[in-house]
Design a protein around this motif. Sequence first.
Motif, PDB file in Angstrom:
ATOM      1  N   LEU A 134       0.835  -1.195   0.000  1.00 45.80           N
ATOM      2  CA  LEU A 134       0.000   0.000   0.000  1.00 45.80           C
ATOM      3  C   LEU A 134       0.873   1.250   0.000  1.00 45.80           C
ATOM      4  O   LEU A 134       1.798   1.374   0.818  1.00 45.80           O
ATOM      5  CB  LEU A 134      -0.904   0.020   1.238  1.00 45.80           C
ATOM      6  N   ILE A 135       0.589   2.182  -0.907  1.00 44.62           N
ATOM      7  CA  ILE A 135       1.282   3.470  -0.886  1.00 44.62           C
ATOM      8  C   ILE A 135       0.646   4.319   0.215  1.00 44.62           C
ATOM      9  O   ILE A 135      -0.540   4.656   0.148  1.00 44.62           O
ATOM     10  CB  ILE A 135       1.173   4.184  -2.245  1.00 44.62           C
ATOM     11  N   ASP A 136       1.428   4.639   1.237  1.00 45.57           N
ATOM     12  CA  ASP A 136       0.879   5.307   2.417  1.00 45.57           C
ATOM     13  C   ASP A 136       0.698   6.810   2.186  1.00 45.57           C
ATOM     14  O   ASP A 136       0.926   7.322   1.082  1.00 45.57           O
ATOM     15  CB  ASP A 136       1.759   5.041   3.654  1.00 45.57           C
ATOM     16  N   THR A 137       0.286   7.498   3.225  1.00 41.72           N
ATOM     17  CA  THR A 137      -0.023   8.931   3.114  1.00 41.72           C
ATOM     18  C   THR A 137       1.213   9.786   2.854  1.00 41.72           C
ATOM     19  O   THR A 137       1.100  10.963   2.524  1.00 41.72           O
ATOM     20  CB  THR A 137      -0.704   9.428   4.399  1.00 41.72           C
ATOM     21  N   GLU A 138       2.398   9.202   3.003  1.00 40.59           N
ATOM     22  CA  GLU A 138       3.636   9.917   2.685  1.00 40.59           C
ATOM     23  C   GLU A 138       4.164   9.542   1.296  1.00 40.59           C
ATOM     24  O   GLU A 138       5.221  10.021   0.875  1.00 40.59           O
ATOM     25  CB  GLU A 138       4.698   9.617   3.745  1.00 40.59           C
ATOM     26  N   GLY A 139       3.424   8.673   0.604  1.00 47.04           N
ATOM     27  CA  GLY A 139       3.806   8.297  -0.752  1.00 47.04           C
ATOM     28  C   GLY A 139       4.762   7.128  -0.840  1.00 47.04           C
ATOM     29  O   GLY A 139       5.317   6.852  -1.909  1.00 47.04           O
ATOM     30  N   ASN A 140       4.970   6.422   0.296  1.00 52.72           N
ATOM     31  CA  ASN A 140       5.943   5.330   0.327  1.00 52.72           C
ATOM     32  C   ASN A 140       5.269   3.968   0.458  1.00 52.72           C
ATOM     33  O   ASN A 140       4.112   3.861   0.882  1.00 52.72           O
ATOM     34  CB  ASN A 140       6.890   5.504   1.527  1.00 52.72           C
ATOM     35  N   ILE A 141       6.024   2.933   0.104  1.00 52.81           N
ATOM     36  CA  ILE A 141       5.662   1.573   0.494  1.00 52.81           C
ATOM     37  C   ILE A 141       6.787   1.061   1.394  1.00 52.81           C
ATOM     38  O   ILE A 141       7.920   1.550   1.338  1.00 52.81           O
ATOM     39  CB  ILE A 141       5.475   0.633  -0.718  1.00 52.81           C
TER      40      ILE A 141
END
Length: 258
Positions: A90-97
């Motif tokens: 999942l790409i999180d709210t900071e744009g990372n996996i």
Amino acid sequence: MSIYFFKNKFYFVLILFALFCLSSCQTKKDVIYFQNAKNFETIVDTDTFKAKLKYGDILSIYVSTFDLTVTKPYNILMESGSSGQFITYLIDTEGNIDYPVLGKVKLVGLTIEEAKELFKKKFEEGQLLKDPVVIITFTNFRVTVAGAVNNPGVYPVSGERISILEALGLAGDLSIKGRRDNILVIRDFNGSKTYTRVDLTSKEVFNSPVFYLTQNDYIYVEPNNSAVSGASGDSRIGTIISITSFVLTTALIFVTRN
């Protein structure tokens, strides 16, 4: 003289009434697609659209090399010992996996190809894998089609892009009650929503920035005037014929008696 004048005035009103009713019916221009496309006209597709990764996207990432044993830490099954699906990211709210061994990898805003190249670079720079092949696919690419279509719903998309025409085709096309010239596409990207109108009666739809859809786009087909008034085209014509017949019958009876 007064009776003759009254009859003529009555007929005049009757004709105006009939013209008004007929003018309120739908015409071909309301329902035909790409009306300004000419015979044998060629439109070169120069669109290079590629879907970009968004916050909340869920990805399947598979890594392969000549030596499959060294890729095991990166290809983790959902259940130990299972031959089923691999875990997703999942790409999180900071744009990372959060990826095995590599840790946080920022993917938001990249295309699938750009994300593949990023992984290859990280594997090779860290001397983790030699000549890796990286396969990345969306697992949550879907579009919603609502409003005056024959089969509204949420439709999963296989691949990296789908056109608005294909999405409407999945929904069974527009019903006769749907407006072809004012379709709304709502797009969410990185917390911001955009609203774009599309006119399917014009060939310019192929140049629209939303001709190709992205993950979780929402397509709304606005109902036309006949739908808003609660009558379809066929029932409306039937109503007009019934009313006109009634008025004509009444007029004939009136003229006969006078």
